[in-house]
Design a protein around this motif. Structure first.
Motif, short mmCIF file in Angstrom:
data_model
loop_
_atom_site.label_atom_id
_atom_site.label_comp_id
_atom_site.label_asym_id
_atom_site.label_seq_id
_atom_site.Cartn_x
_atom_site.Cartn_y
_atom_site.Cartn_z
N ARG A 50 9.25 27.53 26.31
CA ARG A 50 8.09 28.24 25.76
C ARG A 50 7.27 28.92 26.84
NH1 ARG A 50 5.88 23.84 21.31
NH2 ARG A 50 7.76 23.88 20.03
N CYS A 51 7.16 28.28 28.00
CA CYS A 51 6.28 28.80 29.06
C CYS A 51 7.02 29.59 30.14
CB CYS A 51 5.53 27.65 29.73
SG CYS A 51 4.43 26.77 28.63
N GLY A 52 8.29 29.31 30.31
CA GLY A 52 9.05 30.00 31.35
C GLY A 52 8.80 29.46 32.74
N CYS A 53 8.22 28.26 32.83
CA CYS A 53 7.99 27.66 34.15
C CYS A 53 7.88 26.15 34.01
CB CYS A 53 6.73 28.22 34.79
SG CYS A 53 5.22 27.95 33.85
N VAL A 54 8.11 25.47 35.13
CA VAL A 54 7.94 24.02 35.24
C VAL A 54 7.24 23.79 36.56
CG1 VAL A 54 9.14 21.80 35.50
CG2 VAL A 54 10.03 23.52 33.93
N GLY A 64 7.75 19.41 41.70
CA GLY A 64 7.55 17.99 41.91
C GLY A 64 7.87 17.18 40.67
N THR A 65 7.68 15.87 40.79
CA THR A 65 7.99 14.97 39.68
C THR A 65 6.77 14.68 38.80
OG1 THR A 65 7.64 13.08 41.14
CG2 THR A 65 9.91 13.86 40.88
N SER A 66 5.59 15.06 39.26
CA SER A 66 4.38 14.94 38.44
C SER A 66 3.27 15.80 39.05
CB SER A 66 3.91 13.49 38.35
OG SER A 66 3.51 13.04 39.62
N GLY A 67 2.23 16.03 38.27
CA GLY A 67 1.10 16.81 38.76
C GLY A 67 1.45 18.27 38.97
N ASN A 68 0.72 18.95 39.84
CA ASN A 68 0.92 20.37 40.18
C ASN A 68 0.86 21.29 38.98
OD1 ASN A 68 1.40 19.74 42.97
ND2 ASN A 68 3.47 19.12 42.39
N GLU A 69 0.18 20.88 37.91
CA GLU A 69 0.17 21.67 36.68
C GLU A 69 -0.61 22.97 36.81
OE1 GLU A 69 -1.02 18.82 33.72
OE2 GLU A 69 1.05 18.21 33.42
N ASN A 70 -1.42 23.11 37.86
CA ASN A 70 -2.15 24.36 38.06
C ASN A 70 -1.21 25.52 38.34
OD1 ASN A 70 -1.55 23.06 40.54
ND2 ASN A 70 -3.06 24.31 41.59
N VAL A 71 0.02 25.24 38.75
CA VAL A 71 1.02 26.27 39.04
C VAL A 71 1.51 26.92 37.74
CG1 VAL A 71 3.30 26.68 40.06
CG2 VAL A 71 1.71 25.10 41.15
N PRO A 104 -0.08 27.12 34.11
CA PRO A 104 -1.15 26.80 33.17
C PRO A 104 -0.68 26.60 31.73
CG PRO A 104 -1.79 28.65 34.55
CD PRO A 104 -0.35 28.35 34.84
N CYS A 105 0.28 27.38 31.27
CA CYS A 105 0.80 27.24 29.91
C CYS A 105 1.35 25.84 29.72
CB CYS A 105 1.88 28.29 29.66
SG CYS A 105 2.85 28.06 28.17
N TYR A 106 2.10 25.37 30.68
CA TYR A 106 2.72 24.04 30.66
C TYR A 106 1.64 22.96 30.59
CZ TYR A 106 6.27 20.58 32.23
OH TYR A 106 7.14 19.52 32.33
N ALA A 107 0.57 23.15 31.35
CA ALA A 107 -0.51 22.17 31.41
C ALA A 107 -1.33 22.12 30.13
CB ALA A 107 -1.41 22.47 32.60
N LYS A 108 -1.45 23.24 29.43
CA LYS A 108 -2.31 23.33 28.24
C LYS A 108 -1.62 22.95 26.94
CE LYS A 108 -5.20 26.90 30.23
NZ LYS A 108 -5.55 28.32 30.19
N MET A 109 -0.31 22.85 26.93
CA MET A 109 0.41 22.56 25.69
C MET A 109 0.15 21.12 25.26
SD MET A 109 4.37 23.42 24.81
CE MET A 109 4.24 24.95 25.71
#
Length: 92
Positions: A61-65, A68-75, A77-82
């Motif tokens: 859906r976002c086209g990115c991951v 790392g294995t956790s965190g770094n969601e600021n890279v 944003p779509c992934y972090a907000k879902m």
């Protein structure tokens, strides 16, 4: 003469719309290998099958991951907000 001008205007608008449609980047057009990215992202998960299923959905859906294995969601944003239907974070 007026019909020719109108026809020319309509043709120009159609040509411009086709040009924009064929050259505009699409939301899902990211060049990312969701399988490999999610395998690494979920490599330390206690529930790897659940993690992989959620991660792949989010990646598609976002086209990115995020790296790392956790965190770094600021890279990504779509992934972090879902979120799930219960309002919890969907993406691992």
């Amino acid at each position: 003469m007026a019909k020719l001008g109108m026809l020319l205007s309509v043709s120009l608008v159609i040509a411009l719309l086709l040009l924009v449609e064929t050259t505009a980047p699409q939301g899902q057009a990211h060049a990312i290998d969701c399988g490999a990215s999610c395998s690494y992202r979920c490599s330390k998960s206690g529930r790897p099958n659940r993690c992989l299923r959620a991660c792949n959905t989010c990646c598609q859906r976002c086209g990115c991951v995020p790296p790392g294995t956790s965190g770094n969601e600021n890279v990504c944003p779509c992934y972090a907000k879902m979120t799930t239907k219960n309002g919890r974070h969907k993406c691992p």
